[in-house]
Design a protein around this motif. Structure first.
Motif, PDB file in Angstrom:
ATOM      1  N   LEU A  17     -22.916  -6.294 -82.336  1.00 27.24           N
ATOM      2  CA  LEU A  17     -22.513  -7.002 -83.557  1.00 27.24           C
ATOM      3  C   LEU A  17     -20.987  -7.140 -83.641  1.00 27.24           C
ATOM      4  O   LEU A  17     -20.449  -8.239 -83.739  1.00 27.24           O
ATOM      5  CB  LEU A  17     -23.030  -6.250 -84.788  1.00 27.24           C
ATOM      6  CG  LEU A  17     -24.546  -6.225 -84.979  1.00 27.24           C
ATOM      7  CD1 LEU A  17     -24.912  -5.406 -86.203  1.00 27.24           C
ATOM      8  CD2 LEU A  17     -25.082  -7.652 -85.107  1.00 27.24           C
ATOM      9  N   TRP A  55     -27.908   4.248 -83.209  1.00 24.89           N
ATOM     10  CA  TRP A  55     -26.992   5.349 -82.895  1.00 24.89           C
ATOM     11  C   TRP A  55     -26.264   5.939 -84.108  1.00 24.89           C
ATOM     12  O   TRP A  55     -25.891   7.096 -84.104  1.00 24.89           O
ATOM     13  CB  TRP A  55     -25.946   4.889 -81.866  1.00 24.89           C
ATOM     14  CG  TRP A  55     -25.169   3.660 -82.272  1.00 24.89           C
ATOM     15  CD1 TRP A  55     -25.502   2.357 -82.014  1.00 24.89           C
ATOM     16  CD2 TRP A  55     -23.958   3.625 -83.020  1.00 24.89           C
ATOM     17  NE1 TRP A  55     -24.563   1.519 -82.557  1.00 24.89           N
ATOM     18  CE2 TRP A  55     -23.595   2.267 -83.180  1.00 24.89           C
ATOM     19  CE3 TRP A  55     -23.128   4.615 -83.561  1.00 24.89           C
ATOM     20  CZ2 TRP A  55     -22.455   1.877 -83.867  1.00 24.89           C
ATOM     21  CZ3 TRP A  55     -21.987   4.223 -84.236  1.00 24.89           C
ATOM     22  CH2 TRP A  55     -21.663   2.872 -84.385  1.00 24.89           C
ATOM     23  N   CYS A  74     -19.491  -6.229 -70.328  1.00 30.08           N
ATOM     24  CA  CYS A  74     -20.366  -5.113 -69.961  1.00 30.08           C
ATOM     25  C   CYS A  74     -21.183  -4.717 -71.182  1.00 30.08           C
ATOM     26  O   CYS A  74     -20.641  -4.600 -72.285  1.00 30.08           O
ATOM     27  CB  CYS A  74     -19.486  -3.942 -69.504  1.00 30.08           C
ATOM     28  SG  CYS A  74     -20.374  -2.395 -69.240  1.00 30.08           S
ATOM     29  N   PRO A 101     -25.372   2.814 -68.755  1.00 29.27           N
ATOM     30  CA  PRO A 101     -24.333   3.286 -69.678  1.00 29.27           C
ATOM     31  C   PRO A 101     -22.995   3.660 -69.034  1.00 29.27           C
ATOM     32  O   PRO A 101     -22.013   3.816 -69.751  1.00 29.27           O
ATOM     33  CB  PRO A 101     -24.972   4.509 -70.346  1.00 29.27           C
ATOM     34  CG  PRO A 101     -26.119   4.897 -69.500  1.00 29.27           C
ATOM     35  CD  PRO A 101     -26.575   3.673 -68.772  1.00 29.27           C
ATOM     36  N   GLY A 152     -19.437  -3.461 -74.504  1.00 23.69           N
ATOM     37  CA  GLY A 152     -20.177  -3.385 -75.775  1.00 23.69           C
ATOM     38  C   GLY A 152     -19.992  -4.677 -76.536  1.00 23.69           C
ATOM     39  O   GLY A 152     -18.993  -4.854 -77.236  1.00 23.69           O
ATOM     40  N   VAL A 153     -20.928  -5.590 -76.374  1.00 20.94           N
ATOM     41  CA  VAL A 153     -20.830  -6.873 -77.074  1.00 20.94           C
ATOM     42  C   VAL A 153     -22.021  -7.023 -78.028  1.00 20.94           C
ATOM     43  O   VAL A 153     -22.775  -7.988 -77.964  1.00 20.94           O
ATOM     44  CB  VAL A 153     -20.692  -8.079 -76.102  1.00 20.94           C
ATOM     45  CG1 VAL A 153     -19.279  -8.190 -75.600  1.00 20.94           C
ATOM     46  CG2 VAL A 153     -21.664  -7.955 -74.922  1.00 20.94           C
TER      47      VAL A 153
HETATM   48  N1  LIG Z   1     -14.127  -2.331 -87.859  1.00 16.65           N
HETATM   49  C1  LIG Z   1     -15.265  -2.672 -88.461  1.00 16.65           C
HETATM   50  O1  LIG Z   1     -15.280  -3.248 -89.535  1.00 16.65           O
HETATM   51  C2  LIG Z   1     -16.542  -2.356 -87.776  1.00 16.65           C
HETATM   52  C3  LIG Z   1     -17.740  -2.924 -88.211  1.00 16.65           C
HETATM   53  C4  LIG Z   1     -18.904  -2.622 -87.500  1.00 16.65           C
HETATM   54  C5  LIG Z   1     -18.850  -1.763 -86.409  1.00 16.65           C
HETATM   55  N2  LIG Z   1     -17.662  -1.227 -86.038  1.00 16.65           N
HETATM   56  C6  LIG Z   1     -17.559  -0.363 -84.874  1.00 16.65           C
HETATM   57  O2  LIG Z   1     -17.911  -1.108 -83.714  1.00 16.65           O
HETATM   58  C7  LIG Z   1     -18.592  -0.280 -82.791  1.00 16.65           C
HETATM   59  C8  LIG Z   1     -19.934  -0.911 -82.459  1.00 16.65           C
HETATM   60  O3  LIG Z   1     -20.652  -1.122 -83.647  1.00 16.65           O
HETATM   61  P1  LIG Z   1     -21.694  -2.323 -83.784  1.00 16.65           P
HETATM   62  O4  LIG Z   1     -21.999  -2.498 -85.201  1.00 16.65           O
HETATM   63  O5  LIG Z   1     -21.216  -3.490 -83.012  1.00 16.65           O
HETATM   64  O6  LIG Z   1     -22.942  -1.660 -83.065  1.00 16.65           O
HETATM   65  P2  LIG Z   1     -24.011  -2.380 -82.114  1.00 16.65           P
HETATM   66  O7  LIG Z   1     -25.049  -1.352 -81.874  1.00 16.65           O
HETATM   67  O8  LIG Z   1     -24.394  -3.697 -82.696  1.00 16.65           O
HETATM   68  O9  LIG Z   1     -23.196  -2.675 -80.774  1.00 16.65           O
HETATM   69  C9  LIG Z   1     -22.923  -1.703 -79.797  1.00 16.65           C
HETATM   70  C10 LIG Z   1     -23.115  -2.383 -78.451  1.00 16.65           C
HETATM   71  O10 LIG Z   1     -22.735  -1.474 -77.433  1.00 16.65           O
HETATM   72  C11 LIG Z   1     -23.732  -1.511 -76.409  1.00 16.65           C
HETATM   73  N3  LIG Z   1     -23.643  -0.237 -75.691  1.00 16.65           N
HETATM   74  C12 LIG Z   1     -24.081   0.974 -76.050  1.00 16.65           C
HETATM   75  N4  LIG Z   1     -23.743   1.901 -75.135  1.00 16.65           N
HETATM   76  C13 LIG Z   1     -23.049   1.238 -74.172  1.00 16.65           C
HETATM   77  C14 LIG Z   1     -22.450   1.640 -72.957  1.00 16.65           C
HETATM   78  N5  LIG Z   1     -22.453   2.914 -72.566  1.00 16.65           N
HETATM   79  N6  LIG Z   1     -21.852   0.702 -72.198  1.00 16.65           N
HETATM   80  C15 LIG Z   1     -21.835  -0.610 -72.575  1.00 16.65           C
HETATM   81  N7  LIG Z   1     -22.396  -1.042 -73.719  1.00 16.65           N
HETATM   82  C16 LIG Z   1     -22.993  -0.125 -74.504  1.00 16.65           C
HETATM   83  C17 LIG Z   1     -25.025  -1.737 -77.134  1.00 16.65           C
HETATM   84  O11 LIG Z   1     -26.045  -2.250 -76.314  1.00 16.65           O
HETATM   85  C18 LIG Z   1     -24.578  -2.748 -78.196  1.00 16.65           C
HETATM   86  O12 LIG Z   1     -24.673  -4.078 -77.737  1.00 16.65           O
HETATM   87  C19 LIG Z   1     -18.678   1.086 -83.451  1.00 16.65           C
HETATM   88  O13 LIG Z   1     -17.616   1.851 -83.015  1.00 16.65           O
HETATM   89  C20 LIG Z   1     -18.515   0.801 -84.927  1.00 16.65           C
HETATM   90  O14 LIG Z   1     -17.964   1.875 -85.637  1.00 16.65           O
HETATM   91  C21 LIG Z   1     -16.519  -1.520 -86.701  1.00 16.65           C
END
Ligand SMILES: NC(=O)c1ccc[n+]([C@@H]2O[C@H](COP(=O)([O-])OP(=O)(O)OC[C@H]3O[C@@H](n4cnc5c(N)ncnc54)[C@H](O)[C@@H]3O)[C@@H](O)[C@H]2O)c1
Length: 441
Positions: A51, A217, A72, A101, A48-49
């Protein structure tokens, strides 16, 4: 050789510590609590790369003693982006897993890695962590670690079974005011801490309706449950001040949600009448408030509010027998210091109470995600793995903090009936040493 010696020492320590605890029903101390063999150069696989994962990736590329050797994501554009970033930083191109996924399972089975780090949507945290530990890797996840009690237990049992770290990356534990407050508390200046409040109060309406990133999501969870789906930003830092799992523990919770209006009002005001968003039914109450009582009788308020217009806040209040800190805006009151009945602006005492780690690392963290705290949390994770130290947050913390999701849902559904927390530590909370975060780089 080095690893063998450390492994033997660790096993000896585990046995001695378990014997001194005289707990036969619990497994010997394992990686979550005891030191493990140091890892000179931590090989990381990132799942999951998007944001937040992308932001961690950029941090790891700047942290000494680690490299990203596999990535990945279900979106190939993100693995391509990650590969470009990694090679531009002078590291070898990573192995890429982008076949859907569950491709993280192939990554875990195939790659020789020390750590699998996931920043996927919430529903994927536990499957990725379990696959990582099963294949002998340490695991780290974005918050919350798990959305159900069963999954909290699955993480604990897996970390114990495979003797692996399962770390929840709660970045707010490392923000400058939070670390300063921990420093103030550790110096005894607030006296005995009796009460704390924290939360995640962030207007996410626009983000939840975006057709990309979290919009794909996060809104869905607002249709699935009613409680507090995201408790750890507010709860993590105050749990550290209250020595949760290290002298005290969460005992029971009561939780209550108000009406759900914010997201449907937003959809009505921003989408045409026939848009599917206008038909969505939301279950998540706009304001959820939980009260937690600890085993030592202390109290914590945890709040969640992401569907209403409001300025950002994590509340961040810690109150003891001699004074209190209150966040947003940051202020301090210590009896006998300054004027009676008057707050002191926290900025005026920062030079006195700033956490040594912030002073040491400030320049390196400049420009990193969320004001630098994300860099510091990533740095600490790698530092602990390289030194063979227990991580700041272990699997029991991940489970206890994340359990609030499911418990708040259950209490909210039962007219705020009080619900007990499981003791994930199985009694070890009484003797686990207090968390100290060193200022040494
Ligand atoms: N700690 C913080 O301040 C903070 C801030 C933002 C997000 N988060 C957390 O980070 C996580 C991701 O959030 P985000 O904002 O980056 O969301 P995002 O949607 O930008 O990133 C999620 C990534 O995961 C990928 N993904 C989805 N299902 C997958 C799978 N089965 N296998 C591999 N990759 C997969 C998506 O394509 C996407 O690139 C969440 O758990 C969120 O709660 C934390």
């Amino acid at each position: 050789m080095n690893n063998d010696i450390n492994r033997r020492e660790f096993l000896k320590m585990s046995g001695a510590a378990a014997a001194s605890l005289n707990v036969h029903s619990t497994p010997a101390l394992v990686a979550p609590l005891a030191p493990i063999a140091p890892i000179a150069n931590v090989r990381i696989g990132m799942v999951g790369v998007g944001l937040q994962g992308g932001s961690h990736l950029e941090n790891f590329l700047k942290i000494p003693g680690c490299r990203i050797t596999a990535v990945c994501d279900i979106r190939e554009e993100r693995t391509t982006w990650a590969t470009q970033e990694i090679t531009a930083a002078g590291q070898a191109a990573p192995a890429v897993y982008a076949r859907g996924p569950r491709d993280f399972e192939r990554l875990c089975e195939t790659e020789d890695l020390d750590l699998v780090f996931t920043a996927t949507p919430w529903e994927w945290h536990v499957p990725v962590m379990l696959a990582a530990m099963k294949s002998g890797k340490h695991a780290a996840t974005e918050v919350p670690a798990a959305m159900t009690l069963d999954d909290c237990w699955a993480l604990v049992e897996s970390a114990e079974k495979y003797s692996r770290h399962a770390v929840m990356m709660e970045n707010c534990n490392y923000d400058r005011p939070e670390m300063m407050v921990m420093n103030i508390v550790r110096q005894g200046l607030l006296g005995d801490v009796l009460h704390a409040e924290g939360g995640y109060l962030h207007d996410l309406r626009e983000i939840k309706f975006e057709k990309r990133d979290e919009g794909l999501w996060r809104r869905a969870w607002s249709r699935k449950l009613n409680g507090n789906p995201y408790p750890t930003h507010g709860l993590g830092p105050v749990a550290n001040c209250l020595d949760i799992n290290r002298g005290d523990r969460f005992d029971y919770i009561v939780s209550m949600s108000g009406p759900s209006r914010g997201l449907s009002d937003w959809a009505r005001d921003h989408f045409p009448a026939d848009a599917p968003e206008r038909q969505e039914k939301f279950t998540l109450g706009d304001v959820n408030t939980s009260l937690i009582k600890t085993a030592l009788g202390k109290t914590i308020v945890v709040q969640h509010c992401t569907n209403l217009p409001r300025p950002y806040s994590r509340i961040h209040m810690v109150q003891g027998t001699k004074g209190l800190f209150q966040g947003y805006p940051n202020r301090l009151y210590i009896e006998g210091r300054g004027e009676n009945d008057r707050w002191v602006d926290a900025a005026t005492v920062r030079s006195e109470f700033d956490h040594p780690l912030w002073i040491a690392i400030e320049k390196r963290a400049a420009g990193a995600g969320h004001g630098g705290m994300d860099y510091i949390e990533d740095y600490r994770l790698i530092q602990c793995l390289r030194a063979g130290l227990p991580t700041d947050m272990n699997v029991y913390d991940a489970a206890a903090l994340s359990a609030v999701v499911d418990l708040s849902v259950k209490s909210t559904a039962a007219r705020s009936r009080s619900i007990e927390f499981p003791d994930f530590t199985r009694g070890r909370w009484r003797t686990n040493p207090r968390l100290e975060i060193s200022g040494e780089l």
